[in-house]
Each structure stands twice: as C-alpha cells, then as structure tokens.
Design a protein around this motif. Structure first.
Motif, short mmCIF file in Angstrom:
data_model
loop_
_atom_site.label_atom_id
_atom_site.label_comp_id
_atom_site.label_asym_id
_atom_site.label_seq_id
_atom_site.Cartn_x
_atom_site.Cartn_y
_atom_site.Cartn_z
N ASP A 236 0.87 -1.36 -0.08
CA ASP A 236 -0.05 -0.08 0.12
C ASP A 236 0.74 1.17 -0.25
N VAL A 237 1.97 1.27 0.33
CA VAL A 237 3.05 2.30 0.42
C VAL A 237 3.07 2.92 -1.07
N LEU A 238 3.06 1.86 -1.88
CA LEU A 238 3.26 2.21 -3.58
C LEU A 238 1.45 2.60 -4.19
N VAL A 239 0.73 1.80 -3.59
CA VAL A 239 -0.57 2.01 -4.34
C VAL A 239 -1.50 3.23 -3.78
N ASN A 240 -1.14 3.54 -2.63
CA ASN A 240 -1.97 4.47 -2.07
C ASN A 240 -2.06 5.93 -2.54
N PRO A 241 -0.73 6.25 -2.79
CA PRO A 241 -0.43 7.42 -3.66
C PRO A 241 -1.03 7.56 -5.03
N VAL A 242 -0.80 6.32 -5.67
CA VAL A 242 -1.68 6.13 -6.94
C VAL A 242 -3.17 6.45 -7.08
N ALA A 243 -3.79 5.85 -6.04
CA ALA A 243 -5.11 5.75 -5.33
C ALA A 243 -5.38 7.49 -5.42
N GLY A 244 -4.82 7.91 -4.82
CA GLY A 244 -5.16 9.47 -4.30
C GLY A 244 -5.11 10.26 -5.80
N ARG A 245 -4.18 9.90 -6.36
CA ARG A 245 -4.11 11.08 -7.72
C ARG A 245 -5.18 10.59 -8.52
N ILE A 246 -5.69 9.38 -8.64
CA ILE A 246 -6.84 8.91 -9.44
C ILE A 246 -7.79 9.64 -8.88
N SER A 247 -7.88 9.44 -7.65
CA SER A 247 -9.37 10.05 -7.18
C SER A 247 -9.42 11.70 -7.26
N ASP A 248 -8.10 12.35 -7.15
CA ASP A 248 -8.07 13.84 -7.37
C ASP A 248 -8.62 14.07 -8.82
N ARG A 249 -8.52 13.22 -9.92
CA ARG A 249 -8.82 13.54 -11.10
C ARG A 249 -9.98 12.92 -11.57
N THR A 250 -10.88 12.23 -10.77
CA THR A 250 -11.92 11.66 -11.02
C THR A 250 -12.92 12.72 -11.31
N ARG A 251 -13.93 12.44 -12.18
CA ARG A 251 -15.03 13.46 -12.27
C ARG A 251 -16.22 12.68 -12.58
N SER A 252 -17.12 12.76 -11.72
CA SER A 252 -18.63 11.93 -11.86
C SER A 252 -19.66 12.75 -11.47
N ARG A 253 -20.95 12.28 -11.31
CA ARG A 253 -21.95 13.07 -10.88
C ARG A 253 -21.86 12.79 -9.28
N TRP B 270 -0.57 9.76 3.51
CA TRP B 270 -1.17 9.24 4.84
C TRP B 270 -1.41 8.06 5.11
N THR B 271 -2.51 7.67 4.31
CA THR B 271 -3.02 6.16 4.40
C THR B 271 -1.96 5.20 4.11
N ALA B 272 -1.04 5.44 3.11
CA ALA B 272 0.07 4.55 2.81
C ALA B 272 0.93 4.37 4.34
N GLY B 273 1.24 5.55 4.73
CA GLY B 273 2.16 5.54 6.09
C GLY B 273 1.50 4.64 7.13
N GLU B 274 -0.17 5.07 7.12
CA GLU B 274 -0.71 4.26 8.34
C GLU B 274 -0.90 2.77 8.06
N THR B 275 -1.09 2.65 6.79
CA THR B 275 -1.17 0.98 6.78
C THR B 275 -0.08 0.52 6.71
N PHE B 276 1.21 1.05 6.55
CA PHE B 276 2.42 0.44 6.55
C PHE B 276 2.62 0.40 8.23
N GLY B 277 2.48 1.37 8.89
CA GLY B 277 2.60 1.17 10.35
C GLY B 277 1.78 0.19 11.07
N LEU B 278 0.53 -0.05 10.76
CA LEU B 278 -0.25 -1.05 11.21
C LEU B 278 0.11 -2.28 10.51
N ALA B 279 0.77 -2.35 9.51
CA ALA B 279 1.29 -4.02 9.07
C ALA B 279 2.55 -4.02 9.76
#
Length: 466
Positions: free
Chosen positions: A62-79, A371-380
């Motif tokens: 998740d340290v790798l995938v969380n920032p990617v998920a954040g960038r994707i959601s930043d650029r998401t447009r939907s109703r 943040w969530t990448a770090g938190e998830t890594f800490g929890l793991a």
C-alpha cells in the motif's frame, strides 16, 4: 428554536454518514492485526517469522498503491463527485475480498500460507481505493477549522465502536463457529458484512454534502509527491503518526497472545481486553474534544500519546498484578489511544487545506494517499514486529487451532511485545511535533478559515462557536 448552522457547518446527517465509513476502516484496520497472525501461527501452523512476513508484505504494498489511488481520485469527475464512487465500488470489493482471506481453500501448509498472502494483497489494494478518497473528503466537505474537528470526533467515535464490535466480537464468532478454519470462515463473513454496511452508509450518508471542485493539480505524481514531502508540518505529523501506528498495531497483534499466555484466559481474555480498550475511549471522546479546544490540537496530541505510552509501559508488571489492575491499565491505554487518533486525524485536513490555499492546486488525494500509505504500513509493521519478537523468543506454532505450550522465554517475548516495545514506539515520535506549525495566510483569514497550532486555536475561539 433550532440554532442555524454557522459558516462551514455541516448537517448532523453528514457527520453521521461520513462517520459510518469508519465501520469499514475500523474493521479492516483491527481484525487482521488482531487475528491474522494467530490464525497463521496457531491454526495454519506457519512459523512465527514467516507469518510476520506474510502479514507485513501485502500491506507494505500500500505504500506504493495509496498515492496512486489518491492521484486517481483527485482527477475523477462524476455526478457523485471525485471521492464517493470509490466509497461504493472499492468498499464493496473490500468486503468480498476480506471474507476470502479466511476461506482457507488449501487447508494447512505452504499452499495455505501463499493463498493468505495473495488474498491479503488483493484486499489491501481494495482498501487503498476506499480509504484514500474517504480520508481526503473532510478537507473538501468544509473549510472551517473547528468543523473539521467536530467531523473527526464523530468519525473517531464510530471508529472506536467499530474496533469494539469487530475486535471484541470477531474472536467470539471464531469460537462459536467451532474454532480452527471453520470458525475463521464465519468470522470473515461477519467482518465482511460490517465493512459493506460502513461503505454503503458513507456513500449514502454523504450524498447531500459538498463534493469539492476538480481544480488544477501538479502535472505528474512525482511532482505531487515532491510537494507533499516538502510540506514540513505534514511530514512531521505523518512520521509521528506512522511510528505511533506501528506501536498501536503491535498492541493489537499481541492481544490473543497476551490474554492466553500472560492472563491465562484464552477464551474470554481477548474480548475483555477489547472492551477495556475501546469502552473508555467511547466515554472520553467528548472530554478529548474539550481538551483540544482548550489546549490546541498539537498539545492535546502530545498529552494523549504520553497517556498511551505510559499505560503500555506500566503493563510490563502485569504478571505480578491482580487481573483487574491489568484490565484497568488497558483502559488507560484506550483513553490515550482515543485522543491520539482524533487529534492526528483532525490535524491532517488542516495540513491539506493549508497547502491547497497556499498553492491553489487540488491534491488532497495525494496527501491522504501518502498518509494512508504510511498508516497502513505502520499497522502492518506492528504485527511484523510482534511476530519477529515471538520468533526470537522461541514461540512454538501449532496447527490445531489452539496455542501450544510455551517456554518462559517465549512468554517473556509475548509480554514485552505487548508492553515495552509499543511504549518505545509511541512516546519518542512526539518530539517531531515541534516542527508542526501552520501559519494563517491573509487570504485564508479573509475567508474566515484559520489554520495552525495553539496560537491559531486561540484565534479560532474568537471566531467560531465550539
């Protein structure tokens, strides 16, 4: 006559709806840390050292995938806005995949261990795409400093309830289901239902809330990460929270072992520990809110962290204390944990709003992704640390569904991993908070938005009704 909401205030239904998402984050953040390591060592017969790696590595992904998920959601447009679609789709996927972790289609042995690692990896990926947009939402739901604290108070109250329900009831479901593989399958289904309810609740409960606007962002993920990394207050808060999360997760990972080997109560001990840990947290949440209003978030976070660390350190004496004294110390740990969570999570959106106002660029998703990448890594990392301590102290694994008899050295490892090591992970990082200082820009002051630490809190008291 009902008092109209102030500027930036949110309706209670949005507070409650957003907070319901913590049923999903609380359940996933608690149950694997609580039961996955014992499931591997005492049901599937996996050696403690290997089990620690199997728990650590998938969530480290998740340290790798969380920032990617954040960038994707930043650029998401939907109703439904940029964040809410992920609450629904990723949340329901998370529920299904969580149940699959404990399905055990290959029985015991290496095949079972590989399956758990793969299922846990897939579940952690789904969790990233749920949690990152979820944590990014408060900075967009309101621009009011005090309102974000109230929003976080609701969230942490539900989070504490989710930890109580999932952490205390999940071991009971395992026992009621016949222990071993069968009991863990029923437990997986039970937690999956909690996750699904939380995801649906957050999606539906925030349907009338502000969604923010899709604005300009840095052109590349690397540029966004560089901006977030250069934000000194955010960096200090993040490192502190990650290390402290590892300490909290080490406590969670040791609950079953501590109950069975130190308290000698393998049946009801885990549930009693969780009730003592989370029950007081629910009661003191309003108290922490008032303390934060008086002292400021940063100082209140330091106080809560010290209470958490002192309680963990004092529990070293558990073998010679009456059982009731041990449970009371666990309750003290829970009081500190409640404050540590609420203030750290309330300070995060302040950092995000500060950076957005300073740069004019929308990148909340990348900040919360880190943040969530770090938190998830800490929890793991917590279960990984605890598993390593067990391995070094000579803990004997079992494939019977019950813990094997352990040596005195192994029992010492169980004790120190639950007490001294978490205390050493939780207390020192508060020194980093000296670097946490947000300044109020003139353009923010014109909008009535105030950011910062104690000095800003005092200014806030004169502008916003608590």
């Amino acid at each position: 006559m009902k008092t109209p909401p102030g500027p930036g205030s949110l309706p209670r239904r949005v507070h409650a709806g957003y907070a319901l998402g913590s049923l999903a984050t609380g359940a996933f953040g608690t149950v694997p840390g609580l039961l996955l390591l014992p499931y591997l060592t005492d049901t599937l017969g996996v050696a403690a050292g290997l089990a620690a790696l199997l728990v650590l590595l998938p969530k480290a992904w998740d340290v790798l995938v969380n920032p990617v998920a954040g960038r994707i959601s930043d650029r998401t447009r939907s109703r439904w806005g940029a964040r809410r679609p992920y609450l629904l789709v990723a949340g329901l996927a998370l529920a299904v995949l969580f149940a699959s972790i404990f399905a055990a289609p290959f029985g015991n042995g290496s095949g079972a261990a590989a399956y758990v690692a793969f299922a846990f990896l897939a579940t952690a990926t789904a969790f990233a795409f749920f949690q990152v947009p979820y944590v990014a939402m408060p900075a967009e739901l309101t621009g009011d400093y005090a309102e974000r604290t109230r929003l976080m108070t609701w969230r942490i109250a539900v989070l504490a309830l989710a930890i109580l329900v999932s952490g205390a009831v999940a071991p009971l479901v395992v026992s009621a289901g016949g222990d071993g593989v069968a009991g863990h399958r029923w437990m997986g289904l039970f937690v999956a239902v909690l996750i699904a309810l939380g995801a649906l609740g957050a999606f539906l409960g925030t349907r009338s809330a502000p969604t923010g606007t899709v604005g300009e962002s840095e052109p590349t993920l690397r540029a966004q990460l560089a901006v977030a990394g250069a934000n000194r207050p955010f960096r200090a808060l993040l490192i502190c929270f990650v290390v402290q999360s590892a300490g909290v997760a080490t406590i969670l990972a040791g609950v079953n072992y501590f109950a069975g080997q130190i308290l000698r109560d393998e049946e009801s001990g885990p549930t009693l520990l969780f009730v003592c840990f989370v029950g007081p947290a629910l009661l003191v949440m309003p108290v922490w809110s008032r303390i934060g209003a008086r002292l400021g978030k940063r100082t209140a976070l330091v106080v809560a962290s010290l209470i958490l660390a002192v309680g963990a350190f004092a529990l070293v004496a558990a073998p010679v204390l009456p059982a009731v004294a041990g449970y009371l110390l666990v309750a003290l740990i829970g009081v500190g944990y409640a404050g540590q969570q609420v203030f750290a999570l309330a300070m995060l959106p302040d950092c995000i709003a500060h950076e957005t106002a300073r740069t004019g660029r929308r990148q909340a998703g990348v900040f919360t992704g880190l943040w969530t990448a770090g938190e998830t890594f800490g929890l793991a990392l917590g279960p990984g640390i605890y598993g390593l301590v067990l391995q070094l102290s000579g803990y004997v694994s079992s494939d019977t569904g019950s813990a094997a008899a352990q040596s005195d050295t192994a029992r010492l490892g169980v004790l120190l991993g639950f007490t001294l090591i978490p205390a050493l992970l939780i207390a020192p990082p508060i020194l980093l908070l000296r670097q946490y200082t947000l300044t109020a820009h003139s353009d923010l002051a014109d909008q009535g938005v105030v950011l910062g630490d104690e000095s800003v809190d005092r200014h806030e008291k004169g502008t916003v009704t608590p």
